[in-house]
Every structure is written in C-alpha cells, then in structure tokens.
Design an enzyme around this catalytic site. Sequence first.
Site, PDB file in Angstrom:
ATOM      1  CE  LYS A 186      -8.371   2.743  -7.494  1.00  0.00           C
ATOM      2  NZ  LYS A 186      -7.593   1.521  -7.304  1.00  0.00           N
ATOM      3  CG  ASN A 187      -8.019   2.030  -3.545  1.00  0.00           C
ATOM      4  OD1 ASN A 187      -8.405   1.496  -4.589  1.00  0.00           O
ATOM      5  ND2 ASN A 187      -6.799   2.530  -3.404  1.00  0.00           N
ATOM      6  NE  ARG A 214      -2.665  -6.759  -6.215  1.00  0.00           N
ATOM      7  CZ  ARG A 214      -1.995  -7.877  -5.949  1.00  0.00           C
ATOM      8  NH1 ARG A 214      -1.408  -8.531  -6.915  1.00  0.00           N
ATOM      9  NH2 ARG A 214      -1.890  -8.321  -4.725  1.00  0.00           N
ATOM     10  CB  CYS A 228       0.033  -5.447 -10.715  1.00  0.00           C
ATOM     11  SG  CYS A 228       0.329  -4.299  -9.404  1.00  0.00           S
ATOM     12  NE  ARG A 245      -0.519  -4.285  -5.257  1.00  0.00           N
ATOM     13  CZ  ARG A 245      -1.565  -3.573  -5.654  1.00  0.00           C
ATOM     14  NH1 ARG A 245      -1.697  -3.233  -6.895  1.00  0.00           N
ATOM     15  NH2 ARG A 245      -2.477  -3.191  -4.790  1.00  0.00           N
ATOM     16  N   PRO A 246       2.275  -9.926  -3.178  1.00  0.00           N
ATOM     17  CG  PRO A 246       3.824 -10.709  -1.620  1.00  0.00           C
ATOM     18  CD  PRO A 246       3.561  -9.587  -2.578  1.00  0.00           C
ATOM     19  CG  ASP A 257      -2.431   4.721  -3.759  1.00  0.00           C
ATOM     20  OD1 ASP A 257      -1.524   3.995  -4.188  1.00  0.00           O
ATOM     21  OD2 ASP A 257      -3.503   4.273  -3.290  1.00  0.00           O
ATOM     22  CB  ILE A 280       4.114   1.273   0.029  1.00  0.00           C
ATOM     23  CG1 ILE A 280       4.011   2.397   1.073  1.00  0.00           C
ATOM     24  CG2 ILE A 280       2.950   0.281   0.154  1.00  0.00           C
ATOM     25  CD1 ILE A 280       3.973   1.985   2.516  1.00  0.00           C
ATOM     26  NE  ARG A 304      -7.260  -0.818 -13.114  1.00  0.00           N
ATOM     27  CZ  ARG A 304      -6.537  -1.792 -12.591  1.00  0.00           C
ATOM     28  NH1 ARG A 304      -5.418  -2.150 -13.187  1.00  0.00           N
ATOM     29  NH2 ARG A 304      -6.900  -2.410 -11.508  1.00  0.00           N
TER      30      ARG A 304
HETATM   31  C1  EPZ Z   1      -4.054  -0.952  -1.352  1.00  0.00           C
HETATM   32  O1  EPZ Z   1      -3.358  -2.003  -1.989  1.00  0.00           O
HETATM   33  C2  EPZ Z   1      -4.561  -0.051  -2.439  1.00  0.00           C
HETATM   34  N1  EPZ Z   1      -5.437  -0.796  -3.334  1.00  0.00           N
HETATM   35  C3  EPZ Z   1      -3.386   0.526  -3.221  1.00  0.00           C
HETATM   36  O2  EPZ Z   1      -3.883   1.438  -4.163  1.00  0.00           O
HETATM   37  C4  EPZ Z   1      -2.475   1.282  -2.252  1.00  0.00           C
HETATM   38  O3  EPZ Z   1      -1.345   1.728  -2.955  1.00  0.00           O
HETATM   39  C5  EPZ Z   1      -2.040   0.347  -1.119  1.00  0.00           C
HETATM   40  O4  EPZ Z   1      -3.208  -0.218  -0.464  1.00  0.00           O
HETATM   41  C6  EPZ Z   1      -1.200   1.036  -0.058  1.00  0.00           C
HETATM   42  O5  EPZ Z   1      -1.909   2.127   0.468  1.00  0.00           O
HETATM   43  C7  EPZ Z   1      -6.705  -1.006  -3.014  1.00  0.00           C
HETATM   44  O6  EPZ Z   1      -7.186  -0.651  -1.950  1.00  0.00           O
HETATM   45  C8  EPZ Z   1      -7.535  -1.707  -4.027  1.00  0.00           C
HETATM   46  P1  EPZ Z   1      -1.002  -3.390   0.910  1.00  0.00           P
HETATM   47  P2  EPZ Z   1      -2.974  -3.311  -1.172  1.00  0.00           P
HETATM   48  O7  EPZ Z   1      -1.534  -4.736   1.185  1.00  0.00           O
HETATM   49  O8  EPZ Z   1      -4.020  -3.569  -0.178  1.00  0.00           O
HETATM   50  C9  EPZ Z   1       2.921  -6.148   0.614  1.00  0.00           C
HETATM   51  C10 EPZ Z   1      -4.148   2.382  -6.321  1.00  0.00           C
HETATM   52  O9  EPZ Z   1      -3.387   2.979  -7.141  1.00  0.00           O
HETATM   53  N2  EPZ Z   1       2.046  -7.308   0.918  1.00  0.00           N
HETATM   54  O10 EPZ Z   1      -1.122  -2.341   1.962  1.00  0.00           O
HETATM   55  O11 EPZ Z   1      -2.635  -4.359  -2.163  1.00  0.00           O
HETATM   56  C11 EPZ Z   1       2.610  -5.508  -0.732  1.00  0.00           C
HETATM   57  O12 EPZ Z   1       3.224  -6.194  -1.777  1.00  0.00           O
HETATM   58  C12 EPZ Z   1      -3.680   1.149  -5.584  1.00  0.00           C
HETATM   59  O13 EPZ Z   1      -5.313   2.734  -6.103  1.00  0.00           O
HETATM   60  C13 EPZ Z   1       2.616  -8.545   1.118  1.00  0.00           C
HETATM   61  O14 EPZ Z   1       3.827  -8.721   1.038  1.00  0.00           O
HETATM   62  O15 EPZ Z   1      -1.636  -2.810  -0.444  1.00  0.00           O
HETATM   63  C14 EPZ Z   1       3.121  -4.105  -0.514  1.00  0.00           C
HETATM   64  O16 EPZ Z   1       4.498  -4.060  -0.732  1.00  0.00           O
HETATM   65  C15 EPZ Z   1      -2.333   0.696  -5.985  1.00  0.00           C
HETATM   66  N3  EPZ Z   1       1.782  -9.594   1.417  1.00  0.00           N
HETATM   67  C16 EPZ Z   1       2.829  -3.831   0.970  1.00  0.00           C
HETATM   68  O17 EPZ Z   1       2.654  -5.122   1.559  1.00  0.00           O
HETATM   69  C17 EPZ Z   1       0.434  -9.440   1.533  1.00  0.00           C
HETATM   70  O18 EPZ Z   1      -0.263 -10.443   1.800  1.00  0.00           O
HETATM   71  C18 EPZ Z   1       1.577  -3.017   1.257  1.00  0.00           C
HETATM   72  O19 EPZ Z   1       0.508  -3.518   0.466  1.00  0.00           O
HETATM   73  C19 EPZ Z   1      -0.125  -8.169   1.342  1.00  0.00           C
HETATM   74  C20 EPZ Z   1       0.698  -7.100   1.028  1.00  0.00           C
END
Ligand code: EPZ
Length: 423
Positions: free
Chosen positions: A22-23, A94, A118, A123-124, A309, A331, A401
């Site tokens: 998916k991702n 998202r 969410c 998740r900024p 995940d 995370i 999803r």
């Molecule tokens: C991806 O989310 C995945 N989603 C998530 O899977 C997964 O849990 C996550 O990566 C970590 O592996 C998709 O690929 C669609 P991050 P993502 O940016 O990219 C913070 C699932 O269940 N952050 O690595 O959103 C954020 O809030 C989903 O399939 C900022 O602060 O994750 C988090 O605490 C859920 N500012 C951390 O970084 C930003 O601009 C890591 O998030 C971006 C992120």
Amino acid sequence: MDKITIIGGNELHGKITISGAKNSALKLQAASLLTSQPMVLTNMPELADTRFMVELLEQLGVTVYWPKGSGRMQTHVAEIRSTIAPYDLVRKMRATFNVLGPLLAREGHATVSLPGGCAIGARPVDLHLKAFEAMGADIVIEGGYVKAAALRGLRGAHIVFPFVSVGATEHAMLAATLAQGETILENAAREPEIVDVANCLIAMGAKIEGAGTSTIHIQGVTSLNGTTYNVIPDRIEAGTFACCVAATGGEVLLDKMIPDSINALLGVLRQAGVGVERGDNWVKISRDKNVALKAVDIDTQPHPGFPTDLQAQFMGLMTTAEGTSIFRENIFENRFMHAPELRRLGADIIVRGNEAVVRGVKALKGAQVMATDLRASVSLVIAGLMAEGETTIGRVYHLDRGFENLEAKLTNCGANISRSAGD
Ligand code: EPZ
C-alpha cells in the site's frame, strides 16, 4: 457499518500470497502525475486507500483504467486539468497530500489541502514544505490549503532532514526528479518503499542514486517517460500474517514477499520462540501452540529498525506470552489505541506516555471491540484469532484501507472469521 466476527482457537495452516505494498503503491500513483505518457502499475493492491487516490487523480485530469481484480492500473495524463487537491479528498487519506510535489514540479504551481492530524498523531507536513522551499518554491498557507508556486521551475537543493521522515523523503524525491540541477537529501528515510519509488522513477528516466541509504542524490531531468512497473510486496501485510500464525499456532508459508524487508520482526519472533524459515521470496512461520511464547521488548524505529506499523500486531501477540514485554513507540505520539481494546479481551496492558507494559496472561477471552486505525484494528484480529470464544470488531472500514482480502486469506488457512453488515 460492517463488523467482523471471529471464533478464536483455530490453528492456521497453508499458504498466503502477499499483495502489493500500500505505502509504495500510493506514492507510485502520485508519481504517475510526473509524466505525460501512459503508465502501468502492476501488483496494485485493491484497497480503500488506493481507490481514494484514484478519485483524486481523476479529479486532476488523469485517465485511470483499473479493472477490478486485475491488479493492473493504467494511467495517462497528457495534460493536467486541475492543480487543486480539495479538502474532502485529502482529509480522507493523508497520502493524497503527496500530489503536491509532482504537480509543483510539472506545472509550477499547486494548491493542496493540509491533511490535518489523524488518530495516531498530529503528523505535520513541515518537513515536506521546507524541502519545497529549499527547492525555490514560494509557499503560503491560507484557509487550510498549501498554495505552492515555482513559476520558473524547481531547482536542485541540498536538504538535510532534521529527523527521518518517510513521507518527506519520498515527496522531495518525486519533485526533485524534474528540478533543475542536483538535489541531495541527507538523513533520508531508508524504507523499502523509498527504494521502490526510486526504482520506478529511474525506470521513468529519473537519475537517482543512493535510495535505501541515508543520502540520496537526484539529478533533475527535463521530462520523464511512462513505464510499466511492478509494486513491491507489502512487508507490513507479510509481518501481520506472521504475527497471526505466531498467535494461533500452525504453519503458514508467506509467499511472494521480500524476507529481508521484515528482518527486524523475524528476529523478535525467533526470540519469542516462533519458528522462522526463509527462502528467496518466501518465509515459513510455524509454532506449536502448546508451548508458550516468551515476552520480548520492542522499540519502534525507522527502517531497518522495528516498524511502527507492526507494533500493534506484535502487542496483540505478546498479550499471552510468558513474562512482561515493554513496548516503546518512538515514531508516533498516540499509537497505543489498541491497548484499551486488547484489555477488553483480558490483556494486561498499562500505557505510560510512549511506553506500554504488557504482562502476559494465560488466555484472552472473546469480546466486542472497536477498530480505531488500520494497524490497531488488525491487532484486534490477531487477538480475536487466539481468544477463547467470539470476538466482534466494529468499524472495520479501517481494515479495508490497508488489507486486501484479509478474511479470505485467513479463512483459506483455517480461521473462523466472517464479515457482516453491522448496526
Ligand atoms: C509513512 O507515514 C507511512 N504512511 C505510515 O504508515 C508509517 O507508519 C510511517 O511512514 C512510518 O514508517 C504512508 O507511507 C502512506 P513519517 P509518514 O513522515 O510518511 C513526523 C500505515 O498504517 N513528521 O516518517 O506520514 C510525524 O508526525 C501508515 O500504513 C513531522 O513532524 O511518516 C511522525 O511523528 C500509518 N513533520 C514522524 O515524523 C513532517 O513534515 C515520522 O513520520 C513529517 C513527519
């Protein structure tokens, strides 16, 4: 709303074929905006999320042909019709935010709704936006929308991420393929999905080196071509089924997957006493359910660490292990929503901040529970499969999803799991 009913206690035996990731698929769908030529994505998982992304792509002017059950999605967008991604679509999922980079790179401007928080955390998207600013984009946030413009095109930049973000790494990489000059991404995420997106972009004519390491170099090109690309297998789906078999006992071959992509999980499963055999593209999980599992501690980390995940699924498994396991979620700030639901089945879990303490109990007992997010809901399926008696799970749209044919895959291996229309 549909609900799932599970009668626990059945061992799982057989073979499960792992679906496309998916991702990765979601980001590859966004990548299709970068070329005016036709694209074909195969091994596409049929999920609510990938369908949401199609809705948005169509709104932007992409012609999408994706017959049900084919796993083959064709897209073509000779000309982008709209550069606006509205709130209604972005709020549902998202990952639709990831069209911002490709639209900006191809058209020089885009207006995309902010995704908002969410269930698992705030998740900024500040790192995404800072990367585009470094590449020369002007960004204004107004009325809940990001308005981005780079009318003379994006230019390469040296971007050092302050912490690892999967989404920001992928998003910057997508946009940088069409920027002028070289972009260097440092402290980049190293998830297998990043490598998959890079490989697809390379097949489209992008010049990318270092994906899968913490430094990625992208040399911008003036245009990208269409290609046919096969989405990698879903490591989280594979890891989830591995936890299911570890929970129920039995022996299941997980086929058409990448064993290395779940090394961290396979390591802790072995420590817990689960049998793990592996080949080139398969993993066999086995467990004698009369022998209790041992408690193991988990610390979620970016890849190659233990994935956030799979945290909920492993917690489901540990509820009946011998001893106490400590879970640290590093995370996301709110990713223990499955804990109170697991407690309804008799689990002994205490949550303190980003730490959960799970004391193994002899057995779980079926109960009515509620899904709260995608991975949390599948941890309830795992708990239901090993619990005594009947478990019903409400709000299963969360499961849809991200898991393709979940009930069928488990039923084929002997699980007693069914779906019905709920209240
Ligand atoms: C991806 O989310 C995945 N989603 C998530 O899977 C997964 O849990 C996550 O990566 C970590 O592996 C998709 O690929 C669609 P991050 P993502 O940016 O990219 C913070 C699932 O269940 N952050 O690595 O959103 C954020 O809030 C989903 O399939 C900022 O602060 O994750 C988090 O605490 C859920 N500012 C951390 O970084 C930003 O601009 C890591 O998030 C971006 C992120």
